[in-house]
Design an enzyme around this catalytic site. Structure first.
Site, PDB file in Angstrom:
ATOM      1  N   ARG A 231      14.213 -14.678   4.263  1.00 13.93           N
ATOM      2  CA  ARG A 231      13.116 -13.699   4.235  1.00 13.93           C
ATOM      3  C   ARG A 231      12.120 -14.049   3.129  1.00 13.93           C
ATOM      4  O   ARG A 231      10.928 -13.798   3.249  1.00 13.93           O
ATOM      5  CB  ARG A 231      13.648 -12.268   4.067  1.00 13.93           C
ATOM      6  CG  ARG A 231      12.567 -11.211   4.259  1.00 13.93           C
ATOM      7  CD  ARG A 231      13.086  -9.793   4.438  1.00 13.93           C
ATOM      8  NE  ARG A 231      11.964  -8.900   4.755  1.00 13.93           N
ATOM      9  CZ  ARG A 231      12.076  -7.691   5.268  1.00 13.93           C
ATOM     10  NH1 ARG A 231      13.231  -7.176   5.548  1.00 13.93           N
ATOM     11  NH2 ARG A 231      10.982  -6.968   5.524  1.00 13.93           N
ATOM     12  N   HIS A 255      -5.606  -9.035  -0.252  1.00 14.70           N
ATOM     13  CA  HIS A 255      -4.314  -9.729  -0.352  1.00 14.70           C
ATOM     14  C   HIS A 255      -4.344 -11.038   0.452  1.00 14.70           C
ATOM     15  O   HIS A 255      -3.946 -12.097  -0.038  1.00 14.70           O
ATOM     16  CB  HIS A 255      -3.208  -8.793   0.149  1.00 14.70           C
ATOM     17  CG  HIS A 255      -1.880  -9.463   0.294  1.00 14.70           C
ATOM     18  ND1 HIS A 255      -1.145  -9.896  -0.790  1.00 14.70           N
ATOM     19  CD2 HIS A 255      -1.159  -9.806   1.393  1.00 14.70           C
ATOM     20  CE1 HIS A 255      -0.028 -10.450  -0.360  1.00 14.70           C
ATOM     21  NE2 HIS A 255      -0.010 -10.417   0.963  1.00 14.70           N
TER      22      HIS A 255
HETATM   23  N1  LIG Z   1       5.502  -3.443   4.094  1.00 14.30           N
HETATM   24  C1  LIG Z   1       5.243  -4.717   4.122  1.00 14.30           C
HETATM   25  O1  LIG Z   1       6.082  -5.536   4.514  1.00 14.30           O
HETATM   26  C2  LIG Z   1       3.886  -5.168   3.720  1.00 14.30           C
HETATM   27  C3  LIG Z   1       3.486  -6.493   3.958  1.00 14.30           C
HETATM   28  C4  LIG Z   1       2.180  -6.864   3.613  1.00 14.30           C
HETATM   29  C5  LIG Z   1       1.326  -5.933   3.057  1.00 14.30           C
HETATM   30  N2  LIG Z   1       1.755  -4.652   2.825  1.00 14.30           N
HETATM   31  C6  LIG Z   1       0.854  -3.637   2.261  1.00 14.30           C
HETATM   32  O2  LIG Z   1      -0.224  -3.449   3.172  1.00 14.30           O
HETATM   33  C7  LIG Z   1      -1.356  -2.951   2.435  1.00 14.30           C
HETATM   34  C8  LIG Z   1      -2.602  -3.645   2.934  1.00 14.30           C
HETATM   35  O3  LIG Z   1      -2.756  -3.386   4.299  1.00 14.30           O
HETATM   36  P1  LIG Z   1      -4.125  -3.678   5.063  1.00 14.30           P
HETATM   37  O4  LIG Z   1      -4.622  -5.013   4.706  1.00 14.30           O
HETATM   38  O5  LIG Z   1      -3.895  -3.336   6.487  1.00 14.30           O
HETATM   39  O6  LIG Z   1      -5.129  -2.691   4.343  1.00 14.30           O
HETATM   40  P2  LIG Z   1      -5.586  -1.173   4.576  1.00 14.30           P
HETATM   41  O7  LIG Z   1      -4.518  -0.348   5.165  1.00 14.30           O
HETATM   42  O8  LIG Z   1      -6.147  -0.745   3.266  1.00 14.30           O
HETATM   43  O9  LIG Z   1      -6.774  -1.328   5.633  1.00 14.30           O
HETATM   44  C9  LIG Z   1      -7.946  -2.016   5.272  1.00 14.30           C
HETATM   45  C10 LIG Z   1      -9.199  -1.209   5.597  1.00 14.30           C
HETATM   46  O10 LIG Z   1      -9.448  -1.265   7.011  1.00 14.30           O
HETATM   47  C11 LIG Z   1      -9.622   0.045   7.530  1.00 14.30           C
HETATM   48  N3  LIG Z   1      -9.200  -0.008   8.924  1.00 14.30           N
HETATM   49  C12 LIG Z   1      -7.936  -0.002   9.396  1.00 14.30           C
HETATM   50  N4  LIG Z   1      -7.939  -0.238  10.720  1.00 14.30           N
HETATM   51  C13 LIG Z   1      -9.234  -0.363  11.098  1.00 14.30           C
HETATM   52  C14 LIG Z   1      -9.884  -0.648  12.320  1.00 14.30           C
HETATM   53  N5  LIG Z   1      -9.182  -0.886  13.439  1.00 14.30           N
HETATM   54  N6  LIG Z   1     -11.231  -0.718  12.332  1.00 14.30           N
HETATM   55  C15 LIG Z   1     -11.941  -0.546  11.183  1.00 14.30           C
HETATM   56  N7  LIG Z   1     -11.388  -0.306   9.996  1.00 14.30           N
HETATM   57  C16 LIG Z   1     -10.047  -0.217   9.956  1.00 14.30           C
HETATM   58  C17 LIG Z   1      -8.808   0.912   6.640  1.00 14.30           C
HETATM   59  O11 LIG Z   1      -9.239   2.257   6.701  1.00 14.30           O
HETATM   60  C18 LIG Z   1      -9.087   0.280   5.284  1.00 14.30           C
HETATM   61  O12 LIG Z   1     -10.325   0.713   4.782  1.00 14.30           O
HETATM   62  C19 LIG Z   1      -1.051  -3.171   0.978  1.00 14.30           C
HETATM   63  O13 LIG Z   1      -0.767  -1.930   0.386  1.00 14.30           O
HETATM   64  C20 LIG Z   1       0.185  -4.047   0.972  1.00 14.30           C
HETATM   65  O14 LIG Z   1       1.021  -3.804  -0.137  1.00 14.30           O
HETATM   66  C21 LIG Z   1       3.009  -4.268   3.154  1.00 14.30           C
HETATM   67 ZN   LIG Z   2       1.426 -11.156   2.325  1.00 17.42          ZN
END
Ligand SMILES: NC(=O)c1ccc[n+]([C@@H]2O[C@H](COP(=O)([O-])OP(=O)(O)OC[C@H]3O[C@@H](n4cnc5c(N)ncnc54)[C@H](O)[C@@H]3O)[C@@H](O)[C@H]2O)c1
Ligand SMILES: [Zn+2]
Length: 365
Positions: A231, A255
């Protein structure tokens, strides 16, 4: 293990699907402000038609929502609205909504089922899959959380049509990562169809998502609690990336952008330590050279950063927990491993310098 469905519209026949998986038709839907505006009407309309009872929760669209204070407030709303353990939680959004929703579901009434409905490319291919859910602590990201597997991951690539290009590239970093760590054929598919995928053209987009989600699910199945090192290979490029993100205060660099830069450095490190041949290195770099960043970002957040400052930043958390830097390296394209020996600072610094040289030569950033 979760059932992962990739389809458009993925919510067709949702009631039946829930019943088939032993889920009640009582669901708390968690959105952020953006996903609520974009998909709220459609999703809630579907839930009504499918005979669901539902409650709606909306959080601010920002990383800071992954906090205990936000979770605490949401628990309150759920208790007030008579949500008990016969309910489940449906997280509609990116990784922020998915992680917070998963955290809430894992803890509320000692755990209720979570269903993920990811709406970013990153969430569809990475964060919604695998059951790691967490909130942040002021002293560090993702430090407080659970392993709480989603019952269902419902992926509708059509949701990506409203996603800003920057977020598409950020998600694409994780997609390409899967090619690097476990499937050379997939990597070349991604190179050939890179432009199609980032332009959201089908069938390439769905193919890339399906394959990525499959690789992640498979790795998680084989090493759920990250004990064998498998993993950990999902963190290819991430040791460098975390250092960059930290330097950018987790605000000025997505990220996935940090991961793209991190993978460039990790490819060089794999070569510099004698594991990856020059030809494979060049092929890998050619793919990473296709990524686009907002103007000036690479310069400000990477090229203008001192190599030593980046190394220090990579080490910060590790020092606190008395751990050494660990790197995921490639032996070949499509074959990664967790390198458990120490890497001396000079070799890490050399790889950062190689990465900078690569980006300096690259046009358009
Ligand atoms: N749990 C895990 O295994 C894991 C793995 C990688 C990242 N993460 C976490 O994920 C987070 C980042 O996620 P992300 O990159 O999705 O960011 P996010 O959830 O902040 O979304 C990014 C932006 O896009 C917007 N958005 C979402 N869907 C949309 C759509 N279809 N159309 C227009 N806008 C949209 C959101 O409102 C936000 O402003 C971090 O907190 C990170 O720690 C978790
Ligand atoms: Zn990652």
């Amino acid at each position: 293990m979760s059932t992962i469905i990739v389809d458009t519209p993925v919510t067709a026949g949702l009631g039946k699907l829930f019943s088939k998986h032993g889920l009640s038709l009582k669901t708390v839907v968690l959105f952020d402000e953006h996903t609520h505006d974009l998909f709220g009407d459609l999703l809630l309309d579907t839930l009504r038609k499918e005979g669901f009872q539902y409650r709606v929760l909306v959080i601010p669209a920002r990383e800071a929502s992954k906090s205990f204070s936000v979770a605490y407030r949401l628990y309150g709303s759920m208790i007030e609205e008579d949500v008990d353990r016969t309910w489940n939680l449906l997280a509609c959004g990116g990784g922020v909504v998915g992680d917070l929703g998963g955290f809430m579901a894992a803890s509320y009434f000692r755990g209720i089922p979570i269903i993920q409905l990811p709406t970013t490319l990153l969430a569809m291919t990475d964060s919604a899959i695998g059951g790691k859910v967490a909130i942040n602590h002021p002293l560090g990201k993702n430090l407080i959380g659970f392993f709480h597997m989603p019952e269902l991951v419902l992926i509708d690539p059509a949701f990506l049509r409203t996603l800003p290009e920057r977020e598409i590239f950020a998600g694409m970093a994780e997609v390409v990562k899967y090619g690097f760590i476990s499937d050379e054929g997939f990597l070349f598919f991604l190179e050939r169809h890179f432009d199609d995928i980032v332009a959201l053209r089908e069938p390439w987009l769905s193919e890339a998502i399906r394959k990525s989600a499959g690789i992640k699910a498979d790795v998680v199945k084989k090493d759920f609690r990250e004990t064998t090192g498998l993993r950990a290979t999902l963190n290819f490029g991430h040791t460098f990336a975390h250092g960059l993100e930290k330097l950018a205060d987790y605000r000025f660099l997505r990220h996935g952008e940090a991961v793209t830069i991190g993978m460039v450095c990790a490819l060089f490190l794999s070569r510099n330590l004698g594991f990856l041949d020059e030809n494979s290195l060049q092929k890998g770099l050619a793919i990473l050279g296709k990524f686009r960043f907002p103007r000036g970002i690479v310069k400000r957040r990477f090229l203008d950063t001192g190599d030593t400052a980046l190394l220090e930043s990579m080490l910060v958390d590790k020092k606190k927990f008395d751990r050494k830097l660990r790197f995921v390296l490639l032996k070949n394209l499509g074959e990664a491993f967790l390198f458990t020996k120490d890497v001396d600072d000079a070799t890490v610094l050399e790889s950062i310098a190689n990465g900078k040289e690569f980006f300096r030569k690259l046009k358009g950033n």
